[in-house]
Write a protein that holds these residues in place. Sequence first.
Motif, PDB file in Angstrom:
ATOM      1  N   THR A 137       2.378   1.765  -3.459  1.00 45.16           N
ATOM      2  CA  THR A 137       1.316   2.179  -4.379  1.00 45.16           C
ATOM      3  C   THR A 137       0.994   3.655  -4.179  1.00 45.16           C
ATOM      4  N   SER A 138       0.970   4.089  -2.924  1.00 48.35           N
ATOM      5  CA  SER A 138       0.711   5.491  -2.620  1.00 48.35           C
ATOM      6  C   SER A 138       1.817   6.391  -3.180  1.00 48.35           C
ATOM      7  N   ARG A 158       1.555   6.786  -6.833  1.00 52.94           N
ATOM      8  CA  ARG A 158       0.283   7.391  -7.259  1.00 52.94           C
ATOM      9  C   ARG A 158      -0.601   6.385  -7.985  1.00 52.94           C
ATOM     10  N   CYS A 177       1.635  -5.160  -5.507  1.00 54.61           N
ATOM     11  CA  CYS A 177       0.987  -6.221  -4.736  1.00 54.61           C
ATOM     12  C   CYS A 177       1.342  -7.603  -5.275  1.00 54.61           C
ATOM     13  N   VAL A 193      -0.706  -1.089  -9.026  1.00 53.88           N
ATOM     14  CA  VAL A 193      -1.137  -1.997  -7.956  1.00 53.88           C
ATOM     15  C   VAL A 193      -0.668  -3.421  -8.253  1.00 53.88           C
ATOM     16  N   THR A 223      -3.023   3.358 -13.004  1.00 55.39           N
ATOM     17  CA  THR A 223      -3.116   3.234 -11.545  1.00 55.39           C
ATOM     18  C   THR A 223      -3.297   1.786 -11.107  1.00 55.39           C
ATOM     19  N   ILE A 253       0.830  -1.200   0.000  1.00 54.80           N
ATOM     20  CA  ILE A 253       0.000   0.000   0.000  1.00 54.80           C
ATOM     21  C   ILE A 253       0.869   1.257   0.000  1.00 54.80           C
ATOM     22  N   ALA A 254       1.954   1.230   0.783  1.00 52.24           N
ATOM     23  CA  ALA A 254       2.838   2.395   0.865  1.00 52.24           C
ATOM     24  C   ALA A 254       3.467   2.708  -0.490  1.00 52.24           C
ATOM     25  N   ASN A 271      -3.698   3.131  -7.505  1.00 48.69           N
ATOM     26  CA  ASN A 271      -5.051   2.993  -6.963  1.00 48.69           C
ATOM     27  C   ASN A 271      -4.954   2.428  -5.542  1.00 48.69           C
ATOM     28  N   ILE A 272      -4.955   3.292  -4.555  1.00 45.62           N
ATOM     29  CA  ILE A 272      -4.708   2.873  -3.175  1.00 45.62           C
ATOM     30  C   ILE A 272      -5.823   1.964  -2.649  1.00 45.62           C
ATOM     31  N   ALA A 283      -5.322  -1.407  -3.946  1.00 46.92           N
ATOM     32  CA  ALA A 283      -4.142  -2.021  -3.318  1.00 46.92           C
ATOM     33  C   ALA A 283      -4.491  -2.578  -1.950  1.00 46.92           C
ATOM     34  N   VAL A 284      -5.259  -1.827  -1.176  1.00 44.36           N
ATOM     35  CA  VAL A 284      -5.689  -2.301   0.142  1.00 44.36           C
ATOM     36  C   VAL A 284      -6.468  -3.604   0.011  1.00 44.36           C
TER      37      VAL A 284
END
Length: 331
Positions: free
Chosen positions: A119-120, A123, A267, A263, A259, A116-117, A125-126, A129-130
């Motif tokens: 991906t953030s 930029r 991921c 991910v 985006t 997640i970090a 798709n957060i 990703a979560v």
Amino acid sequence: MSRLLKAAVDPFLFALIATVVLATLLPAHGTGVRLFDILTDAAITLLFFLQGAKLSRQALLSGAGAWKLHGAVLTSTFLIFPLLGLGIGRLHLLDPTMAAGFLFLTLLPSTVQSSIAFTSIARGNIAAAVCSASFSNLLGIALTPLLASLLMSASGVILSWGSARTILFQLLLPFAAGHLLRPLIGDWVTAHKRLVSVSDRGSILLVVYTAFSAAVVEGLWHRVAPAELLVLTVCCIGLLAAILTATWLLGRLLKLDRTDAIVLQFCGSKKSLVSGVPLAGILFPVSQVGLAVLPLMLFHQIQLFACAILARHYASHTAEEDETDRQLAGA
């Protein structure tokens, strides 16, 4: 830049190294072994309870619609990764136990926090990703042992009833309990992120110490030469390069937007130390756990460093595109 550097060089790595050194110099003996076994079991139960408590159902639901992306992440994590591990294993470059540990790392679920970090930072798709990372992590608690028993029976990894019972009561049930209690304890967990992080990492360090203590007593460092560690490093770098290439190509094949492709890269290319170390302790014979988790510990740091560079590249490229769009809009 400081955020990137922090992501690339995880201070936890130094804690892991210090723990291995401590286990080498002062391994547990006699009654200490039993004491650390009890503490380790309690720490693992707490670890997975807190992992469940941290899992946000709302965050999962908000990113759950991208089924094509989630399917691609799971394909990368539980199909492409193991195939690469089997392929590298056929080269017979590593000690049999270390080779088993190398294959085992390819069967593990994705990380959550670092995926997640990155991906953030990149930029991406957060929300997706979560969802992808969390679902992969949850699925891996059950799927990784099944894959390990299927692909690694020759290495002595067999999913016995005792192992299955341990996974159920020590991993799955605490995770489910933590998630079910999230409405009651979720705010506390969120408000005490640093304390929870210390608890998580402390649990992993305790498991690593116990594993390496047993391995040292069995003569671990008489079995591993510096040249073998170098070969293992090359194998880990090759594995990561191959999976990053595969996830990039898969994103292009599926025509994912930028985006979502980000991910898939982050991921789909990671392996979880948090899940891997406890599962190794359950699935491998006690004397082999220390050597078996060496590939995972090494791959963990390599993936952080490489993905930090990649995330920065994506962020810079996105910033350039945004600037170009602004200039065109102004014209």
